[in-house]
Design an enzyme around this catalytic site. Sequence first.
Site, mmCIF file in Angstrom:
data_model
loop_
_atom_site.group_PDB
_atom_site.id
_atom_site.type_symbol
_atom_site.label_atom_id
_atom_site.label_comp_id
_atom_site.label_asym_id
_atom_site.label_seq_id
_atom_site.Cartn_x
_atom_site.Cartn_y
_atom_site.Cartn_z
ATOM 1 N N THR A 39 0.974 -1.212 0.125
ATOM 2 C CA THR A 39 -0.025 0.039 -0.037
ATOM 3 C C THR A 39 0.818 1.347 0.022
ATOM 4 O O THR A 39 0.858 2.225 -0.577
ATOM 5 C CB THR A 39 -0.690 -0.022 1.127
ATOM 6 N N HIS A 42 2.184 1.795 -3.422
ATOM 7 C CA HIS A 42 1.193 2.552 -4.198
ATOM 8 C C HIS A 42 1.174 4.158 -3.714
ATOM 9 O O HIS A 42 1.077 4.859 -4.713
ATOM 10 C CB HIS A 42 -0.432 2.154 -3.822
HETATM 11 ZN ZN LIG Z 1 0.197 -2.683 4.798
#
Ligand SMILES: [Zn+2]
Length: 338
Positions: A39, A42
Site C-alpha cells: 500500500t 502505491h
Molecule cells: Zn500494509
Amino acid sequence: MRASFYEGARRFRTGTAPEPSAGAGEALLHVKRVGICGTDLHIFQGHLDHRVPKGGIIGHETFAEIAEAPAQSGFAKGDRVVVEPLRFCGTCRACQMGASFLCYKLQVLGVDAPGGMQERWAVKTDRLIKVPASLSDDDAAVMEPLAIATHDVTRAEVKKGDAVLVFGGGPIGALIGLVSRHRGARVAISEVNPFRIELLRGLGLEVVGPGTDVVKFANDWTGGEGVDVAFEVTGNAAAVRLMTDVVRVWGTVSVVAIHSEPMMVNLYPMFARELTMHGSRLYTRADWEEAIRLAASGAVPVGPLVSRKIPLEALQEGMEQALAGGPVMKVLIDLTAR
Ligand SMILES: [Zn+2]
Ligand SMILES: [Zn+2]
C-alpha cells in the site's frame, strides 16, 4: 521531533515536526518500528493521491511504546503496543453489520490520516493493542500484515487437510501460507522473485517457481481435483487469469491484492465448478488477537520475513529499492536508529 512527509509522487522528505500532545482519550506513543508494505508503494507512486494529502505522514504498520496515557485507560507508560490503524463511524450499514473495518466512511491512519512515520504520535487508546514481552520489537511491527493474513485465512475457511495455493509470495502471501499451514492445510506458493523463493523454502513452504505451469501443478498436486482455496496476492494480470483454473468443485478464490485496474478473469470454471469468489481486505480485533497469539507462541515465525531495517532518513531510498524488486521481503523503518 523527526517525521517523514509525503511530498507528491516519488518524493518523501524527512524533517522535523512540532511535538504532538495527547488530546482527550489519546495516548502519546514513542514510535519504534513502522513496516513498509505494498500500500505504501502505491502511495509512493502517487496512486493514492486522492487519499493521501501533500505533507501527509504515512505508516500503518506501527509498533510503539507508550510515553503517556490517560488514567483509567487500561494503558500506562512503558506499555508495548501495536496500532489498529482504523477510524470508523459506528453508525453506517457496514458498522452495524459488524464490519466496521469496511465502514463506508473508513479512514486508515497512515493513508487518509497521519500515521506512524513520526517519532511521537498521539493515538486514541481504543486503537491500541498490547503485545506480550515474548514478541520482539521487529516481530511486533509485522502484526498488522499478520492480522491481514489471519483474517484472509479465516474468511476463506481454510481447514485441516485443505490444499491451499497462494499466488504471490511477498510478505502477505507468505503470512497467508504460514497461517494456512498452522491450520493444518497443505500449502504451495507461486512466486518468481529468487530471493523470496529462497526465503519461503527456508520456512519449509513449497514454492511453484517461474517457468512452472501452475494449473498443471495444482492438478498434479491434488490428483486432478484442484485446490480447496486459491489466494490472489499478486495484483498481476497473469495470476488473475489463472486463479479460477486451479480450484476444485465448490472451492474458493480469495482476492487479497489491490487491483486498481479491471482484470480478465476466466468465469467458465466459476460456473462449471460452482466456485465462490470473495474479497478480503482488512481485519477484526479478533484477527489481531489471533495474529499476536500465533506470533508470540512461535506457531507462525514472522522474524525471518524482515529482510531489512532502515532509519527514517532512508525512507525515500527504501521505497525506490522496494519498487525496483530484488532481494526484498519486509522492510521496517527503525525510528530509534539514525
Ligand atoms: Zn500494509
Ligand atoms: Zn461506518
